[in-house]
Design an enzyme around this catalytic site. Structure first.
Site, PDB file in Angstrom:
ATOM      1  N   GLY A 105       2.075   2.555   6.966  1.00 52.33           N
ATOM      2  CA  GLY A 105       2.062   3.435   5.971  1.00 52.33           C
ATOM      3  C   GLY A 105      -0.226   2.446   6.348  1.00 52.33           C
ATOM      4  O   GLY A 105      -0.410   1.227   6.237  1.00 52.33           O
ATOM      5  N   VAL A 112      -0.610  -0.734   3.767  1.00 50.57           N
ATOM      6  CA  VAL A 112       0.772  -0.519   3.364  1.00 50.57           C
ATOM      7  C   VAL A 112       1.888  -1.001   4.277  1.00 50.57           C
ATOM      8  O   VAL A 112       1.735  -0.994   5.404  1.00 50.57           O
ATOM      9  CB  VAL A 112       2.006   0.857   2.816  1.00 50.57           C
ATOM     10  N   ASP A 220      -4.690  14.823  -4.210  1.00 50.50           N
ATOM     11  CA  ASP A 220      -3.892  14.585  -2.721  1.00 50.50           C
ATOM     12  C   ASP A 220      -2.475  14.509  -2.750  1.00 50.50           C
ATOM     13  O   ASP A 220      -2.250  13.596  -1.704  1.00 50.50           O
ATOM     14  CB  ASP A 220      -4.602  12.544  -2.671  1.00 50.50           C
TER      15      ASP A 220
END
Length: 391
Positions: A105, A112, A220
């Site tokens: 990610g 990530v 978010d």
């Protein structure tokens, strides 16, 4: 409140300048609002050498790619005593306890990787943040505060790089993102059934309800920040991740200098108009956007900048009286077209009531998580439907 909209030089961005009058009558003007839904960061912006962007299964654990070492501005916010105690209690391990595999990610604020603990063999996700050490400790504290919430990823530990002063979050490995699963299902011509959508939304609403009860607002929420992992008797497990922008009643916000940032297509109208207070209603709007995406297979509002995003929202929902003077190129008599985008054969009337309640323009009229979970569509018993994540 006065609103001024102007497009930036980049078609993917715009600035919102808002002058707000506070309770004492004085005025304060916010800075232009940052957005996270911009073109993916380049390698230079990402802070990594080009050679390190290659996924390398044999990379040693101590060589986790790092963000730029440029100094970050220090927040002037005083950390509450309770928050300081939480931060002080976070254990710090060593990153060379893990074997790093590939990047899974990348976002505007961090990356990530998946990894395996060398001693236990357990698969985990390791996250870096391109910000101060306080930012990663702050997210760790938020994850600790969410411990026990079955719909939020679990923090394993915080680790320090061997050869540099850099910290990383180690979390349970959450699997594929809901975003990738929605896309795969859409392109395979296998849309989610209504039972599957209800199961996903019930799980997310329960998780957000617990977060809100503990004074935490995610700020978010989007399909990319929901991961789908191992199977249980009722289907695959969905968990919320990435609390980097989350707000808490006990921790200072990540940035107090301007409006709340977020991901453009999932931001509530009040965020788009420069609101500096990220409250629970913001998360409920984002959940409405996720629900609409489960129905249609794609984001329902896809503006390329703040101005166009607001125009998209107004086009679908109509114009509330209090914003009828905004120069969005539509008349005040514009009716709602939400039902045209969410067809009845894809979502029943009871399901549409939930969606419409989540996507209320006025935050005071928007559903809360507790109220949504009491609505008929979400109290129905699930049929024996296939797993919502079998892409």
């Amino acid at each position: 409140m006065t609103l001024s909209l102007h497009a930036g030089p980049n078609t993917h961005q715009a600035h919102v300048s808002v002058t707000a009058v506070n309770c004492r009558g004085s005025q304060s003007t916010t800075a232009p609002m940052p957005l996270t839904k911009c073109p993916p960061p380049s390698r230079v912006e990402d802070g990594l050498p080009a050679s390190r962007h290659r996924c390398d299964d044999k990379a040693p654990a101590a060589s986790v790619p790092t963000a730029s070492k440029s100094k970050q501005p220090t927040s002037s916010t005083i950390i509450p005593e309770a928050a300081r105690d939480t931060l002080d209690s976070i254990p710090i391990g060593r990153v060379d306890s893990y074997k790093i595999f590939n990047k899974i990610g990348a976002g505007a604020f961090g990356n990530v990787w998946n990894a395996r603990h060398l001693h236990t063999g357990k698969m985990v996700a390791i996250k870096s943040i391109r910000a101060s050490r306080m930012a990663i400790l702050r997210e760790a504290a938020l994850l600790i505060a969410c411990a026990g919430n079955p719909a939020v990823v679990e923090l394993q530990e915080v680790v320090r790089a061997v050869d540099m002063d850099k910290l990383y979050l180690v979390m349970e490995y959450g699997g594929a993102s809901l975003d990738s699963i929605i896309s795969a299902r859409y392109h395979a011509g296998r849309p989610f059934t209504e039972d599957e959508m209800r199961r996903v939304m019930r799980r997310l609403l329960h998780g957000v309800k617990i977060m809100h009860e503990h004074g935490i607002v995610h700020c978010d929420l989007k399909p990319a920040n929901v991961v789908v992992n191992k199977e249980d008797p009722r289907g695959r497990i969905l968990k919320i991740c990435d609390l980097g922008l989350a707000r808490s009643v006990t921790l200072p916000p990540p940035d107090t200098s301007g409006p709340v940032p977020g991901t453009l297509w999932y931001m509530a109208p009040e965020q788009l108009m420069g609101d500096t207070d990220c409250n629970a209603a913001v998360d409920m709007w984002s959940l409405g956007c996720i629900m609409a995406e489960l129905v249609t297979g794609k984001p329902i509002f896809q503006g390329s900048n703040v101005f166009k995003q607001l125009h998209e929202i107004v086009h679908f929902l109509g114009i509330p009286d209090e914003v009828s003077l905004m120069q969005l190129g539509v008349s005040a008599s514009t009716p709602s077209h939400l039902r045209d985008a969410v067809l009845e054969e894809r979502l029943s009337a009871a399901g549409f009531d939930v969606l419409r309640g989540l996507l209320e323009f006025n935050l005071s009229d928007r559903l809360t998580s507790a109220a949504a979970l009491q609505m008929p569509w979400l109290t129905l018993k699930d049929a024996d439907a296939p797993s919502p994540a079998r892409a």
